[in-house]
Design a protein around this motif. Structure first.
Motif, PDB file in Angstrom:
ATOM      1  N   ILE A  19       0.856  -1.205   0.000  1.00  0.00           N
ATOM      2  CA  ILE A  19       0.000   0.000   0.000  1.00  0.00           C
ATOM      3  C   ILE A  19       0.890   1.253   0.000  1.00  0.00           C
ATOM      4  O   ILE A  19       0.647   2.213  -0.722  1.00  0.00           O
ATOM      5  N   GLY A  20       1.965   1.202   0.796  1.00  0.00           N
ATOM      6  CA  GLY A  20       2.865   2.350   0.907  1.00  0.00           C
ATOM      7  C   GLY A  20       3.566   2.699  -0.394  1.00  0.00           C
ATOM      8  O   GLY A  20       4.002   3.831  -0.592  1.00  0.00           O
ATOM      9  N   ALA A  21       3.657   1.701  -1.283  1.00  0.00           N
ATOM     10  CA  ALA A  21       4.366   1.931  -2.553  1.00  0.00           C
ATOM     11  C   ALA A  21       3.439   2.470  -3.645  1.00  0.00           C
ATOM     12  O   ALA A  21       3.899   2.821  -4.733  1.00  0.00           O
ATOM     13  N   THR A  22       2.126   2.534  -3.377  1.00  0.00           N
ATOM     14  CA  THR A  22       1.201   3.019  -4.408  1.00  0.00           C
ATOM     15  C   THR A  22       1.374   4.528  -4.609  1.00  0.00           C
ATOM     16  O   THR A  22       1.853   5.232  -3.708  1.00  0.00           O
ATOM     17  N   SER A  23       0.940   5.001  -5.785  1.00  0.00           N
ATOM     18  CA  SER A  23       1.125   6.429  -6.060  1.00  0.00           C
ATOM     19  C   SER A  23       0.217   7.278  -5.164  1.00  0.00           C
ATOM     20  O   SER A  23       0.600   8.376  -4.753  1.00  0.00           O
ATOM     21  N   LEU A  24      -0.982   6.735  -4.814  1.00  0.00           N
ATOM     22  CA  LEU A  24      -1.865   7.498  -3.913  1.00  0.00           C
ATOM     23  C   LEU A  24      -1.179   7.708  -2.562  1.00  0.00           C
ATOM     24  O   LEU A  24      -1.148   8.821  -2.024  1.00  0.00           O
TER      25      LEU A  24
END
Ligand code: HEM
Length: 151
Positions: A9-14
């Protein structure tokens, strides 16, 4: 396992753009608080009516207004809560107090569901017991939410 999910999740662009912004976190948290006011405000007024406060007001009219506000508040807290998680997944998802908070929310929803289910089926609900449980569970959710930052 949970830490892998958090890392993804931390690596997503959001997540990255939420982390990069100075204002998004406090703005989202403010809307989270607004959602809590609607959710808990509506639920508490209904619970107090079940406990006998404001008996001159019909239960139906108190329920119609307050449960409508409460449902909308719930949608707002879930949407903003998810954004707060996405902004900081590795710290939040693995946080024990956050996990307890999620379990308390589930328990509060089961309590709401059980009250309405028994009412619909005409099984004779225990309104005062559901109301006391609701007051206690939502209060505990607020405490857990505030304590996430300190645990
Ligand atoms: C799925 C639903 C929810 C999620 C995912 C969620 C998630 C979060 C997260 C991630 C934070 C930020 C913690 C921090 O950084 O310190 C937070 C704060 C908080 N949440 Fe929730 N939350 C949800 C529902 C609720 C509900 C239903 C309540 C209350 C009835 C609540 C009460 C609070 C409080 C009081 C805070 C602290 C706000 C502050 O310190 O300014 N949350 N929540």
């Amino acid at each position: 396992m949970l830490s892998d999910v958090a890392a993804e999740i931390g690596a997503t662009s959001l997540s990255r753009s939420l982390q990069a912004s100075t204002w998004m976190y406090p703005i989202t948290e403010s809307f989270h608080l607004l959602g809590i006011a609607l959710l808990v405000g509506g639920a508490f007024i209904f619970d107090l009516r079940l406990l006998g406060v404001g008996r001159s007001l019909s239960l139906d009219s108190v329920a119609n207004l307050n449960l409508m506000l409460s449902r909308r508040g719930f949608v707002l807290v879930v949407l903003t809560g998810l954004l707060l998680v996405i902004a900081n997944p590795e710290e939040i998802i693995l946080n024990r107090t956050f996990q307890i908070k999620m379990a308390l929310i589930l328990a509060a929803l089961v309590n709401v569901g059980a009250y309405h289910w028994r009412e619909r089926k005409g099984l004779g609900s225990w309104p005062k017991a559901h109301a006391l449980l609701s007051l206690g569970l939502w209060t505990s959710v607020i405490f857990a939410g505030r304590f996430i930052a300190y645990t």
